[in-house]
Scaffold this active site. Structure first.
Site, short mmCIF file in Angstrom:
data_model
loop_
_atom_site.label_atom_id
_atom_site.label_comp_id
_atom_site.label_asym_id
_atom_site.label_seq_id
_atom_site.Cartn_x
_atom_site.Cartn_y
_atom_site.Cartn_z
CB CYS A 136 -2.66 -4.29 6.38
SG CYS A 136 -2.02 -2.81 7.12
CG HIS A 179 -2.99 -6.74 10.39
ND1 HIS A 179 -1.78 -6.50 9.78
CD2 HIS A 179 -3.54 -5.52 10.64
CE1 HIS A 179 -1.62 -5.19 9.65
NE2 HIS A 179 -2.66 -4.57 10.17
CD GLU A 186 -1.25 0.03 3.69
OE1 GLU A 186 -1.89 1.08 3.85
OE2 GLU A 186 -1.38 -0.96 4.42
P1 HMG Z 1 -3.65 6.39 21.85
O1 HMG Z 1 -5.01 6.97 21.82
O2 HMG Z 1 -2.54 7.36 22.01
O3 HMG Z 1 -3.47 5.33 22.99
O4 HMG Z 1 -3.37 5.60 20.51
P2 HMG Z 1 -4.53 4.84 24.10
O5 HMG Z 1 -4.84 5.93 25.01
O6 HMG Z 1 -5.64 4.07 23.45
O7 HMG Z 1 -3.58 3.81 24.86
C1 HMG Z 1 -3.11 2.66 24.24
C2 HMG Z 1 -3.07 1.53 25.27
O8 HMG Z 1 -2.06 1.86 26.24
C3 HMG Z 1 -4.37 1.37 26.06
O9 HMG Z 1 -4.53 0.00 26.30
C4 HMG Z 1 -4.07 2.10 27.36
O10 HMG Z 1 -4.85 1.65 28.46
C5 HMG Z 1 -2.61 1.76 27.54
P3 HMG Z 1 -5.96 -0.72 25.99
O11 HMG Z 1 -6.95 -0.05 26.86
O12 HMG Z 1 -6.22 -0.47 24.51
O13 HMG Z 1 -5.70 -2.13 26.29
N1 HMG Z 1 -1.87 2.72 28.40
C6 HMG Z 1 -0.97 2.34 29.30
N2 HMG Z 1 -0.52 1.12 29.71
C7 HMG Z 1 0.44 1.07 30.66
N3 HMG Z 1 0.96 2.20 31.25
C8 HMG Z 1 0.54 3.43 30.89
C9 HMG Z 1 -0.47 3.54 29.89
N4 HMG Z 1 -1.08 4.58 29.29
C10 HMG Z 1 -1.95 4.06 28.38
N5 HMG Z 1 1.07 4.51 31.48
C11 HMG Z 1 -3.72 3.92 18.83
C12 HMG Z 1 -3.42 4.20 20.31
C13 HMG Z 1 -3.52 2.44 18.56
C14 HMG Z 1 -5.17 4.30 18.52
C15 HMG Z 1 -2.75 4.76 17.95
O14 HMG Z 1 -1.42 4.35 18.17
C16 HMG Z 1 -3.04 4.69 16.47
O15 HMG Z 1 -3.87 5.43 15.96
N6 HMG Z 1 -2.36 3.76 15.71
C17 HMG Z 1 -2.57 3.59 14.29
C18 HMG Z 1 -3.87 2.88 13.98
C19 HMG Z 1 -3.84 1.39 14.24
O16 HMG Z 1 -2.79 0.81 14.43
N7 HMG Z 1 -5.03 0.75 14.24
C20 HMG Z 1 -5.13 -0.68 14.47
C21 HMG Z 1 -6.36 -1.30 13.80
S1 HMG Z 1 -6.48 -0.88 12.06
C22 HMG Z 1 -5.27 -1.86 11.28
O17 HMG Z 1 -4.74 -2.76 11.88
C23 HMG Z 1 -4.91 -1.52 9.88
C24 HMG Z 1 -3.58 -0.81 9.72
O18 HMG Z 1 -2.50 -1.73 9.90
C25 HMG Z 1 -3.49 -0.12 8.35
C26 HMG Z 1 -3.80 -0.90 7.10
O19 HMG Z 1 -4.67 -1.77 7.03
O20 HMG Z 1 -3.19 -0.54 6.09
C27 HMG Z 1 -3.38 0.30 10.73
#
Ligand code: HMG
Length: 417
Positions: free
Chosen positions: A115, A250, A83
């Site tokens: 992906c 994935h 991609e």
């Molecule tokens: P965010 O909003 O900054 O993070 O972004 P958050 O607040 O959701 O925290 C993440 C996790 O850390 C949470 O755990 C928190 O609790 C924990 P969860 O509740 O989810 O289990 N946390 C902590 N843990 C320990 N100590 C601490 C602490 N603070 C928080 N102090 C987000 C997270 C993944 C949304 C962001 O990184 C993002 O936007 N990433 C890109 C999108 C993505 O990867 N999406 C995945 C699904 S889509 C997909 O897989 C397709 C893709 O590969 C693309 C394609 O297909 O081409 C992306």
């Protein structure tokens, strides 16, 4: 005997530099535990402009051919799932064919659906072979991507890059695919996208997680329906999903595999015939740490060190799993879940081959990973700021390719020797 089709061999290419994820967290003023425990990351690959999707794909295919003594005249199809292609028209696959001087007789093309593109390529290749149209020839499927969200974004700690090349044939030493059992689920959603002209992806992060889980449920239930019909799994003392030795997901970030596994278990727990447990009890059971440890954790070793590799991420998990456990898993069935935003998910399965350990030894995973260099966050930020069309003049490491220059829109690569 029924014809077997699947993955015969694998090879990897990763960028030569990486950052430690705790260094990134500290530089961003974030508690490092958020990136390590919260997202499951350890290290993140850093691509420089010379390490584009073509260079990584060509490096991975060169290793695949060299390490497995592949006879190129027996390869009838070269597919690149990506991609982050480099041209609106010219295929990455045609660059790879030229760089490796592969025969003109092969069919070359790219497959794109976020992906999911690599899996689309793998299914095109394996079903081409299973249909008999390949007439005994093999295919090479390469998944190659640069995952880039930009500095100071929520997605920043989930970047990465690399390529995984797969040899697909009637001699599936690594994984014999259960052709015909696949379950798919697609929906028209805006969870992650990259409009033309943009280097960085746009993403609705939390929504993208929900889309992934919903699509997983549809794809897994589709696979399970056919696997039950063929008595590959059954309702009994254990859940159908528990009858798979390992399940690979994935992996946009490692914690996502844990969420995915909980969701898959929930599908089984909700659908089990005659179930009388409460929704709360099902949710608790779905989160089983023991099940995650046994079926998922060991596949994440490489993903935790490279980050998201978009199309290649599922196949990096496969390489990581078999690197550690090929001998122990020989003869056992594993499940695989591919997800691409936008979105399309596919659940499929396969049986690990007796020759898997020997094939993994040829992939030299430790050597590929050990050749990387850890860099500071200042250096990472400098590299992220480099324009994509003027790669730094760096001598490629032996056996690897690099983009050298772009002239009149034509890309010239060096290396390979
Ligand atoms: P965010 O909003 O900054 O993070 O972004 P958050 O607040 O959701 O925290 C993440 C996790 O850390 C949470 O755990 C928190 O609790 C924990 P969860 O509740 O989810 O289990 N946390 C902590 N843990 C320990 N100590 C601490 C602490 N603070 C928080 N102090 C987000 C997270 C993944 C949304 C962001 O990184 C993002 O936007 N990433 C890109 C999108 C993505 O990867 N999406 C995945 C699904 S889509 C997909 O897989 C397709 C893709 O590969 C693309 C394609 O297909 O081409 C992306």
């Amino acid at each position: 005997m029924k014809k077997q089709v699947g993955i015969e061999a694998v090879a990897l290419a990763v960028p030569r530099r990486y950052v430690d994820i705790e260094d990134l967290a500290r530089a961003r003023g974030v508690d490092p535990a958020k990136y390590t425990a919260g997202l499951g990351a350890r290290e993140m690959a850093v691509n420089d402009p010379g390490e584009d999707a073509v260079a990584l794909a060509a490096t991975a295919v060169a290793r695949l051919v060299r390490n497995n003594e592949v006879d190129p005249s027996r390869v009838g199809m070269l597919v690149v799932g990506t991609e982050t292609g480099v041209d609106h028209s010219k295929a990455v696959a045609s660059h790879v064919q030229g760089l490796l001087k592969l025969p003109r007789t092969m069919r070359t093309f790219d497959t794109q659906h976020a992906c999911y593109g690599g899996t689309a390529g793998l299914m095109a290749a394996s079903e081409w072979i299973a249909s008999g149209a390949a007439a005994g020839r093999s295919a090479i499927v390469v998944c190659s991507d640069v995952a880039r969200y930009g500095l100071n974004t929520a997605g920043e700690p989930t970047q990465g890059g690399g390529a995984v090349a797969l040899l697909v044939s009637e001699k599936p030493d690594l994984l014999a695919l259960d052709v015909g059992l696949n379950g798919t689920c697609s929906m028209d959603v805006y969870d992650f996208w990259r409009p033309h002209g943009r280097r960085e992806a746009l993403v609705d992060g939390h929504y993208s997680i929900n889309c992934y889980l919903e699509a997983l449920s549809g794809a897994y239930r589709g696979w399970r329906e056919r696997a039950l019909e063929k008595e590959v799994v059954r309702w009994g003392d254990t859940l159908p999903g528990e009858q798979l030795a390992r399940i690979l997901y994935h992996v946009p970030f490692c914690k996502m595999a844990r969420k995915a596994h909980t969701q898959l278990r929930l599908c089984d727990l909700e659908d089990a015939p005659g179930t009388s447990t409460s929704p709360e009890a099902r949710e608790e059971s779905a989160k089983s740490q023991a099940s995650y440890n046994e079926q998922v954790a060991s596949s994440l070793v490489l993903n935790a060190r490279v980050g998201n590799v978009y199309t290649a991420s599922l196949y990096l998990a496969l390489a990581g799993l078999l690197h550690g456990e090929a001998a122990a898993l020989a003869g056992k069935r594993v499940g695989l879940l591919s997800y691409g935003s936008g979105c399309c998910a596919e659940f499929f399965s396969g049986v690990v081959g007796e020759g898997a350990a020997a094939r993994m030894a040829r992939a030299d995973v430790d050597g590929v990973m050990a050749a990387r260099e850890r860099i500071t966050i200042e250096e990472y930020e400098r590299i992220m700021g480099l324009p994509s069309d003027t790669p730094e003049p760096v001598e490629p490491a032996p056996g690897t390719f690099r983009l050298a220059e772009i002239r009149d829109g034509r890309r010239n690569y060096v290396g390979g020797a």
